[in-house]
Structure formats: structure tokens, C-alpha cells
Design a protein around this motif. Structure first.
Motif, PDB file in Angstrom:
ATOM      1  N   ALA A 139       7.977  -0.797  -2.344  1.00  0.00           N
ATOM      2  CA  ALA A 139       7.246  -1.916  -1.750  1.00  0.00           C
ATOM      3  C   ALA A 139       6.814  -1.607  -0.318  1.00  0.00           C
ATOM      4  CB  ALA A 139       8.111  -3.171  -1.783  1.00  0.00           C
ATOM      5  N   ARG A 140       7.704  -1.047   0.480  1.00  0.00           N
ATOM      6  CA  ARG A 140       7.379  -0.735   1.882  1.00  0.00           C
ATOM      7  C   ARG A 140       6.341   0.390   1.965  1.00  0.00           C
ATOM      8  NH1 ARG A 140      10.777  -3.107   5.560  1.00  0.00           N
ATOM      9  NH2 ARG A 140      12.700  -4.039   4.735  1.00  0.00           N
ATOM     10  N   THR A 141       6.470   1.380   1.070  1.00  0.00           N
ATOM     11  CA  THR A 141       5.496   2.473   1.065  1.00  0.00           C
ATOM     12  C   THR A 141       4.116   1.956   0.671  1.00  0.00           C
ATOM     13  OG1 THR A 141       7.253   4.027   0.428  1.00  0.00           O
ATOM     14  CG2 THR A 141       4.995   4.772   0.158  1.00  0.00           C
ATOM     15  N   ALA A 142       4.075   1.051  -0.298  1.00  0.00           N
ATOM     16  CA  ALA A 142       2.799   0.482  -0.731  1.00  0.00           C
ATOM     17  C   ALA A 142       2.086  -0.212   0.415  1.00  0.00           C
ATOM     18  CB  ALA A 142       3.040  -0.497  -1.882  1.00  0.00           C
ATOM     19  N   ALA A 143       2.842  -0.924   1.233  1.00  0.00           N
ATOM     20  CA  ALA A 143       2.241  -1.611   2.373  1.00  0.00           C
ATOM     21  C   ALA A 143       1.664  -0.609   3.372  1.00  0.00           C
ATOM     22  CB  ALA A 143       3.279  -2.503   3.048  1.00  0.00           C
ATOM     23  N   LYS A 144       2.342   0.501   3.563  1.00  0.00           N
ATOM     24  CA  LYS A 144       1.882   1.506   4.527  1.00  0.00           C
ATOM     25  C   LYS A 144       0.641   2.245   4.041  1.00  0.00           C
ATOM     26  CE  LYS A 144       6.534   2.336   6.374  1.00  0.00           C
ATOM     27  NZ  LYS A 144       6.239   1.892   7.755  1.00  0.00           N
ATOM     28  N   LEU A 145       0.555   2.477   2.728  1.00  0.00           N
ATOM     29  CA  LEU A 145      -0.536   3.281   2.181  1.00  0.00           C
ATOM     30  C   LEU A 145      -1.626   2.435   1.524  1.00  0.00           C
ATOM     31  CD1 LEU A 145       1.523   6.186   0.526  1.00  0.00           C
ATOM     32  CD2 LEU A 145       0.384   6.184   2.761  1.00  0.00           C
ATOM     33  N   LYS A 146      -1.459   1.102   1.572  1.00  0.00           N
ATOM     34  CA  LYS A 146      -2.394   0.196   0.889  1.00  0.00           C
ATOM     35  C   LYS A 146      -2.510   0.583  -0.595  1.00  0.00           C
ATOM     36  CE  LYS A 146      -5.135  -1.117   4.931  1.00  0.00           C
ATOM     37  NZ  LYS A 146      -4.158  -0.620   5.906  1.00  0.00           N
ATOM     38  N   ALA A 147      -1.354   0.786  -1.179  1.00  0.00           N
ATOM     39  CA  ALA A 147      -1.269   1.232  -2.569  1.00  0.00           C
ATOM     40  C   ALA A 147      -0.844   0.089  -3.480  1.00  0.00           C
ATOM     41  CB  ALA A 147      -0.264   2.379  -2.681  1.00  0.00           C
ATOM     42  N   SER A 148      -1.071   0.273  -4.779  1.00  0.00           N
ATOM     43  CA  SER A 148      -0.524  -0.632  -5.783  1.00  0.00           C
ATOM     44  C   SER A 148       0.856  -0.126  -6.173  1.00  0.00           C
ATOM     45  CB  SER A 148      -1.412  -0.671  -7.027  1.00  0.00           C
ATOM     46  OG  SER A 148      -2.666  -1.233  -6.740  1.00  0.00           O
ATOM     47  N   VAL A 149       1.778  -1.042  -6.419  1.00  0.00           N
ATOM     48  CA  VAL A 149       3.110  -0.636  -6.858  1.00  0.00           C
ATOM     49  C   VAL A 149       3.453  -1.364  -8.151  1.00  0.00           C
ATOM     50  CG1 VAL A 149       4.205  -2.351  -5.338  1.00  0.00           C
ATOM     51  CG2 VAL A 149       5.565  -0.462  -6.251  1.00  0.00           C
ATOM     52  N   ILE A 150       3.869  -0.615  -9.158  1.00  0.00           N
ATOM     53  CA  ILE A 150       4.265  -1.165 -10.445  1.00  0.00           C
ATOM     54  C   ILE A 150       5.707  -0.758 -10.708  1.00  0.00           C
ATOM     55  CG2 ILE A 150       3.740  -1.338 -12.900  1.00  0.00           C
ATOM     56  CD1 ILE A 150       1.492  -2.319 -11.100  1.00  0.00           C
ATOM     57  N   SER A 151       6.575  -1.731 -10.879  1.00  0.00           N
ATOM     58  CA  SER A 151       8.001  -1.457 -11.095  1.00  0.00           C
ATOM     59  C   SER A 151       8.380  -1.732 -12.544  1.00  0.00           C
ATOM     60  CB  SER A 151       8.839  -2.340 -10.158  1.00  0.00           C
ATOM     61  OG  SER A 151      10.208  -2.052 -10.304  1.00  0.00           O
ATOM     62  N   GLY A 152       9.345  -0.974 -13.046  1.00  0.00           N
ATOM     63  CA  GLY A 152       9.810  -1.156 -14.416  1.00  0.00           C
ATOM     64  C   GLY A 152       8.912  -0.483 -15.438  1.00  0.00           C
ATOM     65  N   VAL A 153       8.264   0.618 -15.041  1.00  0.00           N
ATOM     66  CA  VAL A 153       7.369   1.343 -15.945  1.00  0.00           C
ATOM     67  C   VAL A 153       8.176   1.981 -17.073  1.00  0.00           C
ATOM     68  CG1 VAL A 153       5.726   3.256 -16.116  1.00  0.00           C
ATOM     69  CG2 VAL A 153       5.708   1.762 -14.102  1.00  0.00           C
TER      70      VAL A 153
END
Length: 321
Positions: free
Chosen positions: A105-119
Motif C-alpha cells: 500500500a505504501r509503495t503504491a502511493a509512492k509510485l502511483k501504482a495499482s495494488v491488488i492483494s490476495g492474488v
């Protein structure tokens, strides 16, 4: 371009869930015609890190700064973001865990990325980048089409088998910029469970509920766990009653597990407990109540007294050795 895999280290080794994340990342890299880079933080031997190659990694970035030895999601996310920028990574993979979700979650905020958990499966690249993920505590699945340039995937345990190939990866020192603002909280002491096996990493778990009738009756369950080389767990009421230590509590408010085999002994199967075990590959339920709700979620069910069944299973397991 490289698929970046962030791995968690425990007792000087790469956690099993992270080994699966490496294998997953390596398969995605093949699909994208890319390489696979592992990011490891803290104190760990180079010989251990090179073993990431056996699960498909080409290279390991090792940020060995002692400040990164203890879990710190703020600092870890900063390092992951810097490593992703260094490697030109558009896909970042890590194991789904308490730490993994926080770092993702924190990395997504820094990189303006999408994060999907539980793949739960490898992505579908036909006409996009679609992944299947577990939702509603494992009661359903959703397919998500990720549109962002950078994608962060937190992989459910057992989403892929981490098969060892015997290859090795090159290990490269990595010196990220560490911000003092990420270390405002200081770890003064770490107290670990005395259990030989971690519930999160165990392939087999034998778990008990109130049907065990009291803490003095746990020996048959422990005998079976020993015979199977399994970790031991319990339901929430058992830990609340102090029959077993709280770090063994499995469920929605405890530890969520996904072993290859989960054996539930004298556990009725309340929804909160099922939420913690429904990622298991195979569930065996032992209960004298044929109407116990846990049987509806079981792959195999044994209706009978646990104090009669457990010694028989232990004897059979020992005979198989």
C-alpha cells in the motif's frame, strides 16, 4: 525491464511464502519477456540470497543496512520504490502478509501504482493485465483488470508452487537512500514464538477447539502434529480461555493460514474461524457433532470423538514413516 520481487526474511532465511512470490514473479517475467529481480533487506548471508535463483530469480538486490533488519513498512516501502525505479520495474510482486500488505500500500502511493492483494493465479495478458483475487475472506473471487502503468501484486499463499531448479542468482549490493523520518519508531526488543514451525509458513497445521475440553487434554493433538511434522493452532475461544498461547489463534481476528493440509480437531467451524483457514488446499474436520458447520467446508470429515480418532491418526502417520 525487470519484475521486482520483495521478499521477507526470517531467521536468516527467505520465508516460504516469499519463495512462492519469487516463483510467481519469475513466471510473470517469462510472460513479459523480462528478467526477475529479488529485493532482500537487512542482515542475511549472500549464500542464502543466491538460492533465490532456484525459484527463478536472475538477480538479488541486497540492502544490508542494519536499520532494515527489523520490519518497518515505511522504510521498506521507500526501498522497494527506489529499487523499482532502478530496475525499471512495472510489476512488483510480494507475498500477501501483514507486512506485505502494508509495504504494498505504501509503495503504491509512492509510485502511483495499482495494488491488488490476495492474488490467486497468474495474470491473463490477453487484451490487458487481468488478475484473479480472493475476496470476502475467501468466499468469492474477483477478476481485476489493472490499467495503471505500475502494478503491485500481493500473492496469496499456494497461488503457485515454488519448485526448486538448483540454479543460483547473482547478488548485488544495493544502497538506497534512507530517510530518518521513516525511523521515528524504534524496535527495542523482538520476542519470537518458541514454536518450531511458523503457522504462516507451515505446510501442515493441526488445530484444536473447545472440543478438546481443556488445556490438559492437548497431548493427543500435539502427538499427531509431531508425527506429521506439523504446526499447531487453535480457535479463538481456546486462546481466549488461555488453553493455548494467543499466537496460535487462527481466524479472522487471528492468523490467516493457507497450508496444504489443515486438520481441525473439535472445532465447530464458526464463520470467523473459517475466514482464517479457507485458503487451505485440503481441510480435514474431526468432530463428534455430525451437524457441525465446519463439515460443509471440509474436503474430508470424520464424525467421532477426537480422543479416539487422534491416537489412531498418530499411529498411522508414524507407520508411514
Amino acid at each position: 525491464m525487470s519484475v521486482l520481487v520483495f521478499v521477507e526474511i526470517d531467521n536468516g532465511s527467505i520465508k516460504k511464502a516469499s519463495q512462492e512470490a519469487i516463483a510467481y514473479g519469475a513466471e510473470v517475467a517469462k510472460m513479459l519477456n523480462a528478467s526477475t529481480t529479488v529485493l532482500a533487506l537487512g542482515t542475511v548471508e549472500e549464500s542464502v540470497l543466491s538460492q533465490a535463483g532456484t525459484f527463478g530469480a536472475n538477480k538479488v538486490l541486497h540492502a544490508a543496512d542494519p536499520k532494515l533488519t527489523h520490519e518497518n513498512s515505511m522504510a521498506f516501502a521507500d526501498v522497494v520504490a527506489q529499487a523499482a525505479q532502478k530496475e525499471g520495474s512495472k510489476v512488483i510482486v510480494m507475498a500477501k502478509s501483514g507486512l506485505g500488505d502494508a509495504v504494498a500500500a505504501r509503495t503504491a502511493a509512492k509510485l502511483k501504482a495499482s495494488v491488488i492483494s490476495g492474488v490467486t493465479e497468474l495474470p491473463d495478458l490477453n487484451g490487458g493485465f487481468k488478475v484473479k483475487r480472493s475476496i470476502y475472506t475467501g468466499k468469492a473471487f474477483a477478476t481485476v483488470d489493472i490499467k495503471s502503468e505500475i502494478k503491485i501484486l500481493a500473492i496469496q499463499k499456494n497461488a503457485i508452487e515454488a519448485t526448486e531448479t538448483g540454479a543460483s542468482a547473482t547478488v548485488e549490493a544495493f544502497s538506497p537512500t534512507l530517510s530518518d523520518a521513516n525511523f521515528v519508531a524504534k524496535v527495542t526488543d523482538v520476542e519470537k514464538s518458541n514454536a518450531e514451525l511458523s503457522l504462516s509458513d507451515a505446510d501442515i497445521i493441526v488445530s484444536g477447539g473447545r472440543g478438546m475440553k481443556g488445556p490438559e487434554n492437548w497431548e493427543p493433538l500435539l502427538d499427531l502434529a509431531k508425527a506429521l511434522g506439523a504446526a499447531t493452532g487453535c480457535s479463538k475461544p481456546v486462546s481466549d480461555l488461555d488453553w493455548r498461547p494467543h499466537h496460535e489463534h487462527i481466524g479472522q481476528t487471528g492468523i490467516k493460514v493457507a497450508p496444504n493440509l489443515y486438520i481441525a480437531c473439535g472445532i465447530s467451524g464458526a464463520i470467523q474461524h473459517l475466514a482464517g483457514v479457507n485458503g487451505s488446499k485440503c481441510i480435514v474436520v474431526i468432530n463428534k457433532d455430525a451437524d457441525a458447520p465446519f463439515f460443509k467446508a471440509a474436503d474430508y470429515g470424520i464424525v467421532g470423538d477426537v480422543f479416539d480418532i487422534l491416537p489412531r491418526l498418530t499411529k498411522a502417520a508414524e507407520a508411514l514413516k
